[in-house]
Design a protein around this motif. Structure first.
Motif, PDB file in Angstrom:
ATOM      1  N   ILE A 104       0.840  -1.207   0.000  1.00  0.00           N
ATOM      2  CA  ILE A 104       0.000   0.000   0.000  1.00  0.00           C
ATOM      3  C   ILE A 104       0.873   1.255   0.000  1.00  0.00           C
ATOM      4  N   VAL A 105       1.969   1.218   0.768  1.00  0.00           N
ATOM      5  CA  VAL A 105       2.842   2.390   0.820  1.00  0.00           C
ATOM      6  C   VAL A 105       3.449   2.672  -0.556  1.00  0.00           C
ATOM      7  N   PHE A 106       3.852   1.633  -1.262  1.00  0.00           N
ATOM      8  CA  PHE A 106       4.389   1.870  -2.606  1.00  0.00           C
ATOM      9  C   PHE A 106       3.295   2.343  -3.566  1.00  0.00           C
ATOM     10  N   MET A 107       2.054   1.941  -3.307  1.00  0.00           N
ATOM     11  CA  MET A 107       0.941   2.473  -4.112  1.00  0.00           C
ATOM     12  C   MET A 107       0.755   3.964  -3.826  1.00  0.00           C
ATOM     13  N   ILE A 108       0.854   4.338  -2.558  1.00  0.00           N
ATOM     14  CA  ILE A 108       0.738   5.759  -2.202  1.00  0.00           C
ATOM     15  C   ILE A 108       1.849   6.547  -2.879  1.00  0.00           C
ATOM     16  N   SER A 109       3.068   5.998  -2.808  1.00  0.00           N
ATOM     17  CA  SER A 109       4.210   6.668  -3.420  1.00  0.00           C
ATOM     18  C   SER A 109       3.989   6.853  -4.925  1.00  0.00           C
ATOM     19  N   GLY A 110       3.550   5.789  -5.589  1.00  0.00           N
ATOM     20  CA  GLY A 110       3.276   5.875  -7.030  1.00  0.00           C
ATOM     21  C   GLY A 110       2.146   6.851  -7.313  1.00  0.00           C
TER      22      GLY A 110
END
Lengths: 275, 417
Positions: free
Chosen positions: B309-315
């Protein structure tokens, strides 16, 4: 070799109550290594059961079977008299079994309240954390366990002493109406005063009616708080000793040269007859 | 021998708690914090003030309302990227792909608004597609990190190369894509009228004050002591001054006149992401995984899910930033997502005080850091310096900020906090 007065064999029950946790004939092997062979173990409410043994005796493996990290090859786990299957730490938590690990398992960057509720945060319908509620309950839990040395429960765990951290870890474990708390070497890294603090806490847990399993290398600690002592040696259980009726010497002998009460393949052996 | 075993250890009483400590005053705390190196946002605010004073003397048209609006719009895209970086850094991971991922978002938003093409969508739909695409790509990269266990540095470095390659391949043929959709361009080019600006300031201040009041009331109800009551009041006053001050200056500007929408978007994301990080179980778990992933796992937190989820937020935040950056230029060309964008975004988060090793940082640090970078870059430009100087100065500031932070933390460790 003759069994002393404190020697309790196999499934003999020193306390009248039924065990909250009972392991029957647990075996576990990793490839060709037989870690546990036909181990029996039990603990009752209000009792501190110490689990002792040399390195590689199978203490951790046995506990990991209860935690659901390993599944035993054979044998039965009974909780509250009923057979259970524990496949994950969550299953164990659901039953009311909590663990306090050697390396603490606290997050240094979070404060005491945040650690106490980690993974089980109280939240409202907007997914907002109920901070006041969690803070209030944390304070209550710590108070009920007489953990009075922590100045502020809103300070990061990193700023606490080893004993305080261990106290938080224990408090975290008992907060969830748990029935059984398993402590893995809770005093291994602590000084004298800190150890004392944690052992007091362990006693208090048993006084409050919880079942406690204490894994320790330190027989001094064990003899201070345990009501009974289970000795493991080379993956087999050597016997259960009552603290009141045994000596450190006898337990040390059992740890280093103990003779298993049961050997796989051979139904019953001499100690059984001796008693 | 056995009889000599002393079952009871020597009598060492449990140390008593110090109740008086809980009632220590605000100034005492402030002094304690200062002495132990817990400086918070103070150094960066002072640093920013010094930068502003310096350039006000150095360049005649720096300290103007027009330039104030300029800086807001210039920094908006960068800040969005930096918001995402904060979350990734909180986990102790890194995302090197966000620069070109923002380029992919720019490309997507330009492509999906293209007049006369078979895939022309309304502006807002194009924006949603672009941001969603970037969040999805972030999720894929995060899955490789979380599920397979490839280091995030490698996965996102590969992402950096791949998305740069995709941008080059597409734009080599097309050259430049012009963005004509008003909705998209407005994200960087819309300015509110004076009256709407005031209303926005009032709403932001009111929401913040109500939120603060709410938490004070629920604390009281639960019988939990309110820490630093003066500071709570000071914060509300600070927010009011900052929002109304910003609107006052923006309304004072001539070209362009009024509060920029881009600035409002930054504030909206600041509020939403701060809420996510500080007030929800998810945010708590992000801090926990960054602090001690093993402890988090044992506490029953799904660590892989949090990472993805954090990498989705970053993207996703790279996507939002990319749209704003493209809108500012009204077009997408071969340079999109390149240059110092990636390193500026990471620098912004780090200058603001977010640790590279996880578990420590705030969403607002991205805004403060981006403000520093944008102000320095704008100031040097206005004063007539070349790009080389801007890079050197930004580098020195980055080094200074992190050195100061490291020294502060060593002081903290020494004072046992």
């Amino acid at each position: 070799m003759g069994a002393s007065s404190g020697f309790v064999v196999g499934n003999a029950t020193p306390v009248s109550e039924t065990p909250i946790l009972q392991l029957r004939g647990i075996s576990k092997s990793f490839g060709s290594v037989q870690a546990l062979t036909d181990v029996d173990f039990e603990v009752r409410l209000g009792e501190v059961m110490a689990l002792v043994g040399d390195n590689g005796a199978g203490k951790s493996t046995l506990i990991k079977c209860v935690a659901g990290i390993h599944s035993p090859d054979s044998g039965q786990i009974l909780f509250d008299g009923k057979p259970v299957h524990i496949h994950s730490p969550k299953d164990a938590a659901r039953l009311g079994i909590e663990f306090v690990y050697q390396d603490l398992a606290l997050c240094d960057n979070l404060d005491v309240v945040q650690n106490m509720y980690l993974g089980r945060e109280e939240r409202d319908w907007l997914f907002r954390l109920k901070e006041p509620l969690m803070e209030q309950r944390t304070a209550e839990t710590l108070k009920s366990l007489s953990v009075t040395t922590i100045r502020s429960i809103r300070q990061p765990v990193a700023s606490l002493s080893g004993g305080q951290r261990q106290s938080v870890a224990v408090a975290k474990a008992v907060q969830w109406n748990s029935k059984l708390v398993i402590l893995d070497e809770p005093t291994a890294a602590l000084g004298v005063a800190q150890t004392r603090q944690v052992l007091e806490l362990v006693k208090r847990l048993a006084d409050q009616g919880l079942a406690v399993v204490l894994i320790s290398h330190n027989l001094h600690d064990v003899f201070e708080v345990a009501t009974s002592i289970t000795v493991l040696r080379l993956g087999r259980d050597v016997g259960v000793y009552e603290r009141e009726k045994t000596t450190q010497q006898e337990v040390v002998q059992a740890i280093t040269a103990g003779i298993p009460t049961k050997v796989s393949g051979i139904p019953e052996t001499t100690p059984e007859l001796a008693s | 021998m056995s009889s000599e075993v002393d079952v009871t250890a020597p009598g060492i009483g449990l140390p008593e708690g110090d109740d008086a400590e809980a009632e220590a005053g605000l100034w005492r705390r402030a002094y304690d914090n200062l002495r132990s190196g817990n400086l918070g946002v103070l150094p960066i605010v002072i640093g920013l003030a010094l930068i502003v004073v310096f350039f006000s003397y150095k360049a005649t048209n720096f300290f103007t309302a027009d330039n104030f609006n300029n800086i807001i719009v210039q920094m908006a895209g960068l800040t969005m990227l930096a918001f995402g970086v904060v979350f990734v850094l909180l986990l102790g991971e890194i995302d090197l792909s966000i620069g070109y991922l923002s380029g992919i978002a720019a490309l997507a938003v330009a492509e999906f608004q293209l007049a006369g093409s078979s895939h022309q969508y309304p502006g807002l739909v194009a924006i949603a597609i672009a941001v969603g695409l970037c969040a999805f790509i972030g999720g894929v990269q995060g899955s490789i990190v979380a599920k397979v266990g490839v280091p995030s540095f490698v996965v996102t470095l590969a992402g950096l190369l791949i998305w740069q390659g995709v941008i080059l391949q597409v734009l080599e043929v097309k050259g430049v894509i012009v963005i004509q959709d008003a909705w998209i361009n407005d994200t960087a080019n819309h300015y509110f009228t004076a009256r709407v600006g005031w209303i926005i300031a009032a709403v932001v201040t009111g929401v913040y004050a109500l939120g603060t009041l709410g938490s004070v009331v629920s604390n009281r109800r639960a019988g939990v002591a309110i820490r630093r009551p003066l500071l709570v009041v000071a914060k509300v006053v600070g927010v009011a001054v900052a929002t109304f001050g910003t609107v006052a200056v923006s309304n004072h500007a001539n070209v362009p006149n009024g509060l920029p929408l881009a600035g409002v978007l930054v504030v909206i994301f600041l509020i939403v992401l701060t809420f996510l990080a500080k007030r929800t179980p998810f945010g708590r778990h992000v801090y926990a995984v960054g602090g001690n992933a093993e402890a988090a796992r044992r506490a029953g937190i799904n660590v892989a899910r949090i990472r993805i989820i954090v990498f989705m937020i970053s993207g996703g935040m790279a996507g939002v930033g990319g749209v704003i950056l493209a809108a500012r230029l009204n077009s997408v060309d071969l340079n999109v997502g390149g240059g110092t964008l990636l390193l500026d975004a990471i620098s912004a988060a780090v200058i603001g005080g977010t640790s590279l090793f996880g578990g420590r940082g705030e969403v607002r640090s991205a805004l403060l850091g981006a403000l520093v970078i944008a102000t320095v870059s704008n100031g040097l430009n206005t004063a007539g310096y070349k790009t080389g100087t801007i890079y050197i100065v930004t580098g020195v500031i980055l080094l200074l900020a992190v050195t100061l932070d490291t020294i502060a933390r060593r002081l903290q460790a020494r004072s046992g906090r």
